[in-house]
Design a protein around this motif. Structure first.
Motif, PDB file in Angstrom:
ATOM      1  N   ARG A  36      29.490  57.235  61.382  1.00 30.98           N
ATOM      2  CA  ARG A  36      30.930  57.445  61.578  1.00 30.98           C
ATOM      3  C   ARG A  36      31.185  58.944  61.608  1.00 30.98           C
ATOM      4  N   TYR A  37      31.875  59.387  62.634  1.00 33.12           N
ATOM      5  CA  TYR A  37      32.159  60.832  62.707  1.00 33.12           C
ATOM      6  C   TYR A  37      33.570  61.080  63.218  1.00 33.12           C
ATOM      7  N   ALA A  38      34.070  62.254  62.912  1.00 36.68           N
ATOM      8  CA  ALA A  38      35.398  62.670  63.371  1.00 36.68           C
ATOM      9  C   ALA A  38      35.227  63.611  64.545  1.00 36.68           C
ATOM     10  N   PHE A  39      36.030  63.410  65.572  1.00 38.79           N
ATOM     11  CA  PHE A  39      36.016  64.296  66.736  1.00 38.79           C
ATOM     12  C   PHE A  39      37.334  65.058  66.778  1.00 38.79           C
ATOM     13  N   ILE A  40      37.231  66.376  66.667  1.00 35.70           N
ATOM     14  CA  ILE A  40      38.423  67.236  66.719  1.00 35.70           C
ATOM     15  C   ILE A  40      38.216  68.218  67.859  1.00 35.70           C
ATOM     16  N   SER A  41      39.279  68.906  68.254  1.00 41.74           N
ATOM     17  CA  SER A  41      39.120  69.900  69.318  1.00 41.74           C
ATOM     18  C   SER A  41      40.288  70.869  69.367  1.00 41.74           C
ATOM     19  N   ASP A  42      40.095  71.920  70.156  1.00 45.50           N
ATOM     20  CA  ASP A  42      41.166  72.880  70.462  1.00 45.50           C
ATOM     21  C   ASP A  42      41.913  73.351  69.211  1.00 45.50           C
ATOM     22  N   SER A  43      41.212  74.064  68.356  1.00 45.47           N
ATOM     23  CA  SER A  43      41.828  74.553  67.118  1.00 45.47           C
ATOM     24  C   SER A  43      42.241  76.015  67.246  1.00 45.47           C
ATOM     25  N   GLN A  44      42.195  76.564  68.462  1.00 48.24           N
ATOM     26  CA  GLN A  44      42.530  77.975  68.650  1.00 48.24           C
ATOM     27  C   GLN A  44      43.934  78.295  68.130  1.00 48.24           C
ATOM     28  N   ARG A  45      44.010  79.241  67.269  1.00 57.38           N
ATOM     29  CA  ARG A  45      45.270  79.698  66.667  1.00 57.38           C
ATOM     30  C   ARG A  45      45.977  78.630  65.824  1.00 57.38           C
ATOM     31  N   TRP A  46      45.311  77.490  65.531  1.00 54.05           N
ATOM     32  CA  TRP A  46      45.872  76.505  64.600  1.00 54.05           C
ATOM     33  C   TRP A  46      45.021  76.509  63.325  1.00 54.05           C
ATOM     34  N   GLN A 230      45.702  65.529  64.545  1.00 48.49           N
ATOM     35  CA  GLN A 230      45.094  64.250  64.897  1.00 48.49           C
ATOM     36  C   GLN A 230      43.626  64.439  65.223  1.00 48.49           C
ATOM     37  N   TYR A 231      42.867  63.384  65.009  1.00 45.46           N
ATOM     38  CA  TYR A 231      41.460  63.379  65.419  1.00 45.46           C
ATOM     39  C   TYR A 231      41.076  61.956  65.770  1.00 45.46           C
ATOM     40  N   ILE A 232      39.952  61.811  66.453  1.00 49.28           N
ATOM     41  CA  ILE A 232      39.464  60.462  66.750  1.00 49.28           C
ATOM     42  C   ILE A 232      38.295  60.176  65.800  1.00 49.28           C
ATOM     43  N   TYR A 243      36.728  52.882  67.715  1.00 45.59           N
ATOM     44  CA  TYR A 243      37.373  54.189  67.546  1.00 45.59           C
ATOM     45  C   TYR A 243      38.809  53.997  67.098  1.00 45.59           C
ATOM     46  N   GLU A 244      39.329  55.084  66.539  1.00 47.72           N
ATOM     47  CA  GLU A 244      40.686  55.034  66.029  1.00 47.72           C
ATOM     48  C   GLU A 244      41.259  56.453  66.099  1.00 47.72           C
ATOM     49  N   LEU A 245      42.499  56.575  66.581  1.00 53.93           N
ATOM     50  CA  LEU A 245      43.163  57.871  66.581  1.00 53.93           C
ATOM     51  C   LEU A 245      43.842  58.022  65.223  1.00 53.93           C
ATOM     52  N   VAL A 246      43.425  59.021  64.459  1.00 51.90           N
ATOM     53  CA  VAL A 246      43.946  59.176  63.091  1.00 51.90           C
ATOM     54  C   VAL A 246      44.888  60.378  63.044  1.00 51.90           C
ATOM     55  N   THR A 247      46.026  60.194  62.408  1.00 56.46           N
ATOM     56  CA  THR A 247      46.958  61.296  62.160  1.00 56.46           C
ATOM     57  C   THR A 247      46.866  61.637  60.674  1.00 56.46           C
TER      58      THR A 247
END
Lengths: 248, 185
Positions: A36-46, A230-232, A243-247
């Motif tokens: 099980r893993y979390a997929f995140i992206s686009d964290s620029q300036r966040w 959010q992440y998947i 899969y699940e979209l998690v907030t």
């Protein structure tokens, strides 16, 4: 305290983080049936939202690792890579970071290679190979092969028999303006040669999407930017996935 | 006749009033330049600076070119006028970095408004202090030496900090140390 230059390439702290964490992932989850893993992206300036994600994911004991889909920097500044890495280093789960188009800006690709590692890489977790590909063709003026079919070909024969499923991770998906769409069909054909290709996952678009781009049953999942908190969450079992979209 | 008309020109000289050298400050490990002080009580200064950035862990060294505007509102004389303390110096500087990797605006290959910033041109603000020392000699080429320090931040660092409270403890503000040598006039 002293800043020489925004693009000085003056590095400190952990380098070649992807390799180090891949070794950890491959060792820890070897032969594990469910990962099980979390997929995140686009964290620029966040930064705040990325930090909140690390705090949140550290409270989850059901996570095996984290994949970041790229755009860790916004302006390609040396410090952006280090600041974001330092936040991710607080994660108790191993993580890998794919290169995004913003990570290429100015001399950003040079910094990415030092801090995270090669632009294309792969690893095996449980019974699944993760093929992590640089797809930011628009950034390189054709001076590099993007996507790199030599790399894909090598990976096709490497580790054969050691995994049953394949997942492809990239920053910008086929059809996006970053992708070399002239070779999109060839790209899809090439990745379809891998054992049981489950799905593709990418960032870049900053909102959630799931599209069967090539109408061949392979879904491309687009994870929202981390600014949306959010992440998947993917769960890969022996030969399929959930899969699940998690907030958070 | 010609000589006379030359003599009658106003006595404006394009010669700078000072030379300078700086450590760090976002424009190089070492930078050097020259400048002019002007206005009432010489409160205003404009400097032109060239900086050197070693390659460190990147693939090539860089050169920077900077234009700096400083305002120094107050002067406090100390020690029989041999020392002058300026409790505030503040202003902004604009710097460009040489090299094809850096652009003023994104090239035409990108869709419009793809990258709306410049990697080549940085705007910075700074605030600092300085102390000026009058050299004892009456004939030396340089008449005075000024030591300054500035806290500075760039547009990029500033915007990241404003949007992220977690950057509070990060080094988004840098320190520059410099010396200015004033030519005797």
């Amino acid at each position: 305290m002293f800043e020489v230059h925004p693009y000085d390439g003056k590095l400190s702290g952990a380098l070649q983080v992807n390799q180090r964490n891949i070794a950890q992932i491959e060792e820890a989850f070897k032969g594990k049936d469910t990962i099980r893993y979390a997929f995140i992206s686009d964290s620029q300036r966040w930064y705040d939202e990325l930090e909140a994600f690390v705090v949140h994911s550290n409270m989850r004991d059901d996570l095996d690792f984290i994949i970041h889909g790229g755009d860790i920097a916004d302006f390609g500044l040396t410090k952006e890579f280090l600041w974001q890495r330092d936040i991710l280093e607080k994660s108790k789960h191993p993580y890998v970071v794919v290169i995004g188009n913003h990570d290429y800006l100015a001399n950003g690709d040079e910094i990415y290679k030092k801090v995270f590692g090669p632009l294309n890489f792969s690893f095996i977790a449980g019974h699944t190979k993760f093929l992590c590909l640089n797809t930011n063709a628009l950034e390189s003026n054709y001076s590099e092969s993007i996507p790199n079919f030599d790399f894909i070909k090598q990976e096709r024969t490497k580790d054969s028999g050691e995994y049953a499923n394949t997942v492809v991770i990239m920053h910008a998906q086929p059809t996006s303006e970053q992708f070399n769409n002239n070779v999109a069909d060839l790209f899809q054909y090439s990745i379809n040669q891998f054992p049981n290709l489950l799905f593709c996952a990418h960032g870049h678009g900053h909102n959630y999407k799931e599209v069967d781009i090539f109408e061949d049953g392979i879904i491309y999942y687009q994870v929202p930017n981390i600014g949306k908190r959010q992440y998947i969450l993917y769960t890969i079992t022996k030969d399929s996935y959930d899969y699940e979209l998690v907030t958070y | 006749m010609e000589q006379d008309s030359v003599r009658s020109l106003p006595s404006f000289r394009f010669v700078p009033s000072n030379y300078q050298v700086q450590y760090a400050g976002g424009i190089g490990v070492v930078s050097t330049g020259f400048g002019w002080d002007y206005g009432k009580n010489k409160r205003w200064a404009t400097d032109v600076i060239v900086g050197y950035v070693p390659k460190y862990d990147s693939e090539r060294m860089k050169l920077t070119f900077t234009l700096r505007q400083t305002y120094t509102p107050w002067a406090i004389k100390l020690n029989n006028n041999n020392l002058t303390y300026h409790p505030l110096r503040t202003g902004m500087f604009m710097s460009t970095t040489a090299g094809r990797q850096f652009w003023f605006s994104a090239s035409d290959k990108y869709p419009s408004d793809y990258y709306t910033f410049s990697t080549k041109l940085r705007f910075n603000i700074f605030v600092g202090q300085d102390v000026e020392y009058k050299l004892p000699s009456e004939k030396s080429y340089f008449e005075r030496v000024r030591f300054y320090y500035d806290f500075h931040t760039s547009d990029f660092n500033f915007i990241a900090r404003v949007q992220n409270s977690s950057l509070r403890d990060r080094n988004y503000i840098g320190i520059a140390l410099g010396t200015k040598f004033y030519i005797r006039k």
